[in-house]
Motif scaffolding. Structure first.
Motif, PDB file in Angstrom:
ATOM      1  N   LEU A  92      33.689  40.261  38.563  1.00 28.27           N
ATOM      2  CA  LEU A  92      33.532  40.476  40.004  1.00 28.27           C
ATOM      3  C   LEU A  92      34.610  41.407  40.536  1.00 28.27           C
ATOM      4  CD1 LEU A  92      32.662  36.824  41.105  1.00 28.27           C
ATOM      5  CD2 LEU A  92      31.112  38.784  41.092  1.00 28.27           C
ATOM      6  N   GLU A  93      35.843  41.202  40.097  1.00 28.13           N
ATOM      7  CA  GLU A  93      36.935  42.060  40.555  1.00 28.13           C
ATOM      8  C   GLU A  93      36.718  43.504  40.107  1.00 28.13           C
ATOM      9  OE1 GLU A  93      40.774  39.088  40.853  1.00 28.13           O
ATOM     10  OE2 GLU A  93      40.164  39.791  38.854  1.00 28.13           O
ATOM     11  N   LYS A  94      36.190  43.685  38.921  1.00 24.80           N
ATOM     12  CA  LYS A  94      35.918  45.038  38.413  1.00 24.80           C
ATOM     13  C   LYS A  94      34.902  45.748  39.295  1.00 24.80           C
ATOM     14  CE  LYS A  94      34.685  47.458  34.140  1.00 24.80           C
ATOM     15  NZ  LYS A  94      34.297  47.306  32.711  1.00 24.80           N
ATOM     16  N   LEU A  95      33.968  44.995  39.882  1.00 29.51           N
ATOM     17  CA  LEU A  95      32.962  45.568  40.771  1.00 29.51           C
ATOM     18  C   LEU A  95      33.488  45.789  42.187  1.00 29.51           C
ATOM     19  CD1 LEU A  95      29.863  43.451  39.679  1.00 29.51           C
ATOM     20  CD2 LEU A  95      30.188  45.907  39.305  1.00 29.51           C
ATOM     21  N   GLY A  96      34.676  45.250  42.479  1.00 29.41           N
ATOM     22  CA  GLY A  96      35.226  45.379  43.821  1.00 29.41           C
ATOM     23  C   GLY A  96      34.902  44.213  44.727  1.00 29.41           C
ATOM     24  N   VAL A  97      34.343  43.155  44.166  1.00 29.05           N
ATOM     25  CA  VAL A  97      34.029  41.959  44.946  1.00 29.05           C
ATOM     26  C   VAL A  97      35.318  41.203  45.244  1.00 29.05           C
ATOM     27  CG1 VAL A  97      32.801  39.738  44.905  1.00 29.05           C
ATOM     28  CG2 VAL A  97      31.739  41.784  43.922  1.00 29.05           C
ATOM     29  N   GLY A  98      35.422  40.650  46.447  1.00 30.34           N
ATOM     30  CA  GLY A  98      36.614  39.907  46.826  1.00 30.34           C
ATOM     31  C   GLY A  98      36.651  38.521  46.188  1.00 30.34           C
ATOM     32  N   ILE A  99      37.841  38.019  45.951  1.00 30.05           N
ATOM     33  CA  ILE A  99      38.023  36.677  45.400  1.00 30.05           C
ATOM     34  C   ILE A  99      38.755  35.833  46.439  1.00 30.05           C
ATOM     35  CG2 ILE A  99      39.032  35.279  43.567  1.00 30.05           C
ATOM     36  CD1 ILE A  99      36.715  37.058  42.657  1.00 30.05           C
ATOM     37  N   LEU A 100      38.100  34.780  46.895  1.00 33.32           N
ATOM     38  CA  LEU A 100      38.690  33.889  47.897  1.00 33.32           C
ATOM     39  C   LEU A 100      39.576  32.830  47.259  1.00 33.32           C
ATOM     40  CD1 LEU A 100      35.529  33.304  50.131  1.00 33.32           C
ATOM     41  CD2 LEU A 100      37.374  34.964  50.480  1.00 33.32           C
TER      42      LEU A 100
END
Length: 372
Positions: free
Chosen positions: A267-275
């Protein structure tokens, strides 16, 4: 698991059920406690534990503001125990510390003080007068999949015992902590007077939680279990299934944690935020940085050849989660991102909040706008 279950005894657990009693004794020994009691749900286990620990009102229970006993147990503390809750926001945004506890614990029960004395101390000690004193501190490990450092728990426990305050652990996912930190269940449970250990969430039993503590504590807990209508009959079948889960599924948890970490990295590689990061089996994500909304993810995930059921920000990996399911989800997120870019979405238009809250409510449900 089924073979374990059908070989179990068929006694009456209101009186004595051999297979259930064996499971209770085994889990109590694992946790380093004197006795245990089998219960149908984690919520009931927590509520019975707290009601048993609480004796003469007025009293209050101090807990994390995000905790299950405060947020997701239907107001049980007030309803069952008549207890006031003192929810505390972790100052570090991750877990409660001794400093957090010391800042919010209510130690005084003196409600009759001189007027002039009140005027002098009211600003400093308002929380202590005419308030319900803290009688129990309850911690949750893991909480949202994150682990409380054991050294911090020991310090909180030492403080609590010095003030004659009881300690309860909501250990619904304590098995994950043991697997991730290579720490024994006995050590993780030792600072607490009572511990609730779920057998279904992490270990994959069909139903059940075991509450452990001293023998007098468990005797009183059985009384409250009966009062709440959970004195069950042929529980051996359930105990047998739980015994299989305990014996065979604990060893699968490291693989589950690896999947969760792989999910976060993808997810981080795609630019998705991590809460909230994947310390064990969960990761809470935010699709907003790639222009996607939760409801879009939920709808599209349900339409995959192998559908994935979602309801918002929480992603939970478990012993039946396959690597392919994680890959399918990451591919879906990549596809949604590409579709947004083709539709003209520009990351530069992303609105970022200027002020970061001290603690974020990471549970976000997917809600589709009515206009759509």
């Amino acid at each position: 698991m089924f073979s374990y279950a059908i070989r179990s005894s068929l006694g009456d657990d209101v009186y004595f059920e051999p297979s259930t009693a064996a499971l209770e004794e085994h889990i109590a020994q694992l946790a380093g406690k004197e006795a245990g009691i089998f219960l149908p749900t984690g919520t009931m286990s927590n509520q019975i534990a707290l009601r048993t620990l609480l004796e003469q009102p007025p009293y209050s229970v101090l807990c994390d503001v995000r905790s299950h006993v405060y947020r997701f147990e239907a107001g049980g503390l007030a309803f069952h125990s008549g207890a006031h809750s003192t929810p505390v926001i972790p100052s570090n945004g991750h877990h409660l510390t001794l400093e957090d506890i010391e800042d919010h614990v209510i130690l005084s029960s003196d409600v009759h003080v001189w007027v002039f004395y009140i005027l002098f101390v009211v600003l400093l000690y308002l929380k202590s007068f005419a308030s319900a004193p803290t009688r129990v501190i309850t911690l949750e490990n893991t909480l949202n999949g994150t682990i409380i450092p054991q050294n911090e728990i020991y310090m909180i426990s030492e403080f609590a015992r010095s003030k004659k305050i009881k300690m309860h652990l909501d250990g619904a996912r304590i098995w994950h902590v043991a697997a991730e930190t290579n720490t024994s269940i006995r050590e993780l449970c030792s600072p607490f007077d009572s511990v609730s250990l779920c057998l279904s969430k992490g270990l994959g039993a069909p139903i059940g939680t075991c509450l452990v503590g001293t023998k007098p504590f468990i005797r009183k807990a059985r009384w409250f279990r009966k009062l709440l209508g959970a004195g069950m009959r042929q529980t051996g079948f359930l105990a047998g299934a739980a015994a299989y889960a305990l014996a065979n599924n604990f060893q699968l948890l490291p693989r589950v944690h690896a999947l969760a970490k792989h999910m976060q990295q993808g997810l981080e590689k795609l630019g998705v935020g991590i809460l909230s990061p994947a310390e064990t089996c969960m990761v809470f994500y935010d699709p907003d940085p790639i222009g996607v909304e939760y409801w879009e993810v939920v709808e599209r995930a349900a339409q995959l050849p192998n559908p994935i059921k979602l309801n918002g920000s929480r992603l939970v990996m478990h012993i039946q989660t396959s690597p392919q399911a994680v890959s399918d989800f990451l591919q879906l997120m990549k596809t949604l991102k590409e579709e947004k870019i083709l539709a003209g979405w520009d990351p530069k238009n992303l609105v970022v909040a200027k002020k970061k809250k001290l603690i974020t409510d990471v549970y976000i449900k997917a809600v589709k706008p009515l206009a759509l």
